[in-house]
Structure formats: C-alpha cells, structure tokens
Motif scaffolding. Structure first.
Motif, mmCIF file in Angstrom:
data_model
loop_
_atom_site.group_PDB
_atom_site.id
_atom_site.type_symbol
_atom_site.label_atom_id
_atom_site.label_comp_id
_atom_site.label_asym_id
_atom_site.label_seq_id
_atom_site.Cartn_x
_atom_site.Cartn_y
_atom_site.Cartn_z
ATOM 1 N N ALA A 33 0.829 -1.206 0.000
ATOM 2 C CA ALA A 33 0.000 0.000 0.000
ATOM 3 C C ALA A 33 0.868 1.263 0.000
ATOM 4 C CB ALA A 33 -0.942 -0.012 1.210
ATOM 5 N N MET A 34 1.928 1.265 0.787
ATOM 6 C CA MET A 34 2.808 2.430 0.851
ATOM 7 C C MET A 34 3.514 2.678 -0.489
ATOM 8 S SD MET A 34 2.310 3.819 3.731
ATOM 9 C CE MET A 34 3.651 4.965 3.859
ATOM 10 N N ARG A 35 3.987 1.602 -1.128
ATOM 11 C CA ARG A 35 4.658 1.748 -2.431
ATOM 12 C C ARG A 35 3.702 2.290 -3.484
ATOM 13 N NH1 ARG A 35 6.221 -3.695 -2.968
ATOM 14 N NH2 ARG A 35 7.149 -4.001 -0.970
ATOM 15 N N MET A 36 2.513 1.726 -3.533
ATOM 16 C CA MET A 36 1.541 2.166 -4.535
ATOM 17 C C MET A 36 1.072 3.581 -4.234
ATOM 18 S SD MET A 36 0.485 0.470 -7.208
ATOM 19 C CE MET A 36 0.875 1.933 -8.095
ATOM 20 N N ALA A 37 0.884 3.900 -2.970
ATOM 21 C CA ALA A 37 0.456 5.242 -2.577
ATOM 22 C C ALA A 37 1.497 6.280 -2.959
ATOM 23 C CB ALA A 37 0.185 5.294 -1.076
ATOM 24 N N ALA A 38 2.766 5.970 -2.803
ATOM 25 C CA ALA A 38 3.832 6.916 -3.178
ATOM 26 C C ALA A 38 3.774 7.188 -4.677
ATOM 27 C CB ALA A 38 5.200 6.368 -2.774
ATOM 28 N N TRP A 39 3.552 6.146 -5.478
ATOM 29 C CA TRP A 39 3.443 6.331 -6.924
ATOM 30 C C TRP A 39 2.217 7.172 -7.260
ATOM 31 C CZ3 TRP A 39 -0.113 5.177 -10.721
ATOM 32 C CH2 TRP A 39 0.323 5.334 -12.040
ATOM 33 N N ALA A 127 -2.647 -3.435 -6.760
ATOM 34 C CA ALA A 127 -2.414 -2.845 -8.081
ATOM 35 C C ALA A 127 -3.417 -1.742 -8.412
ATOM 36 C CB ALA A 127 -2.463 -3.921 -9.160
ATOM 37 N N VAL A 128 -3.012 -0.900 -9.361
ATOM 38 C CA VAL A 128 -3.812 0.227 -9.832
ATOM 39 C C VAL A 128 -4.041 0.091 -11.336
ATOM 40 C CG1 VAL A 128 -3.641 2.707 -10.337
ATOM 41 C CG2 VAL A 128 -3.144 1.872 -8.045
ATOM 42 N N VAL A 147 -1.264 0.688 -15.846
ATOM 43 C CA VAL A 147 -1.492 -0.420 -14.927
ATOM 44 C C VAL A 147 -0.191 -0.542 -14.131
ATOM 45 C CG1 VAL A 147 -1.924 -2.886 -14.663
ATOM 46 C CG2 VAL A 147 -3.045 -1.614 -16.521
ATOM 47 N N GLN A 148 -0.312 -0.413 -12.824
ATOM 48 C CA GLN A 148 0.872 -0.480 -11.964
ATOM 49 C C GLN A 148 0.661 -1.482 -10.848
ATOM 50 O OE1 GLN A 148 3.787 0.823 -12.323
ATOM 51 N NE2 GLN A 148 3.389 2.256 -13.967
ATOM 52 N N SER A 149 1.686 -2.216 -10.547
ATOM 53 C CA SER A 149 1.683 -3.170 -9.454
ATOM 54 C C SER A 149 2.624 -2.665 -8.377
ATOM 55 C CB SER A 149 2.159 -4.528 -9.979
ATOM 56 O OG SER A 149 2.436 -5.391 -8.908
#
Length: 154
Positions: A33-39, A127-128, A147-149
């Motif tokens: 969640a933190m990695r995806m949130a930063a992106w 993922a987003v 699309v990002q994981s």
C-alpha cells in the motif's frame, strides 16, 4: 475524467467465520500500500476524490495515500460494477476519482470499461488500473492510461 481503480493490498486470511470487513492488511500488504500510494501521490492532482470500501483492508490501503477519503457502502466486497461506476460518477465527474476496492468487482469493472469478452479481468493485490474517458469524433472513448503493481513501482 480519470478513474483509478486500486485493489486493496494483501490482507490476512479470513479466520473461522470472522468478520470479513475487519480483515486487516498484513505487514507485506502495508508495504504494498505504501509503495503504490507513493506512486499515486506523484501522479494524482490535489483535488482527486478518494473513495474506499468500508472494509478495514481498503481503508488501510487508502490511508497509505495520506489524503482524505470517504467510505462508500456500494464499494463493499459484495458491490457491483454499477455501484462502482455510480460512486465514481463515471464518466461525468470533473475530478480524478480513486476507488479502493475488491475483486471480483474491480476486475468486472475493468472488463466492462475495456469491453472485454470475458466477464472479469484479474487484478493483483495492491495494483492500480488508471482509465480516462474522452470524446473523439462525437464518440466517447475509454483509454487505459496505466497499470501499476506495487511490486514494480519504487
């Protein structure tokens, strides 16, 4: 309008009939969640509207973004594609909308937006999928922007 579908990160397994809505993120899920949130934070405008399922794992995923969000019951695990699109006000909202939710409804929403033959598309945990709608030659088009994981963003 931009619609971002964000599947909740990895959560603990349901234990012996426990309340599914109270399942929390695992330590790995918190990192996802933190990695995806930063992106997302680098790419989302300030005025983006964030909507999350009332499930704890979705709220925790949304909290990683560090922005205000609202929970919506139509985004709960038993939600529908129609409920997701209505909550987002797709395709007419003026702002970017982030939906933090669950499979299979997010995958079903992807399949509908992309007019896929199969009823659902697999979406990895955390993922987003980022969509944009536009009008071209009098026809509305849905574009898949990214699309990002969480495993591939840094």
């Amino acid at each position: 309008m931009d619609l971002i579908l964000w599947r909740h990160a990895e959560a603990v397994d349901d234990v012996d009939g426990g309340d599914d809505l109270q399942r929390a993120l695992t330590a790995r899920g918190e990192k996802q969640a933190m990695r995806m949130a930063a992106w997302l934070d680098r790419h989302l405008p300030e005025g983006a509207r964030i909507l999350a399922s009332p499930a704890l794992r979705c709220e925790q995923t949304a909290m990683a973004l560090g922005r205000k969000f609202k929970t919506r019951t139509e985004l709960a695990p038993d939600g529908t594609v129609a409920g997701v699109l209505e909550a987002a006000k797709w395709p007419d909202a003026k702002e970017h909308v982030v939906i933090v939710g669950h499979q299979p409804v997010l995958g079903e929403t992807v399949a509908q937006l992309l007019q896929l033959k199969q009823p659902a598309c697999p979406i990895r945990k955390g993922a987003v999928w980022w969509f944009r709608t536009r009008e071209r030659d009098g026809h509305q088009q849905t574009l898949l922007i990214a699309v990002q994981s969480p495993d591939t963003v840094g």
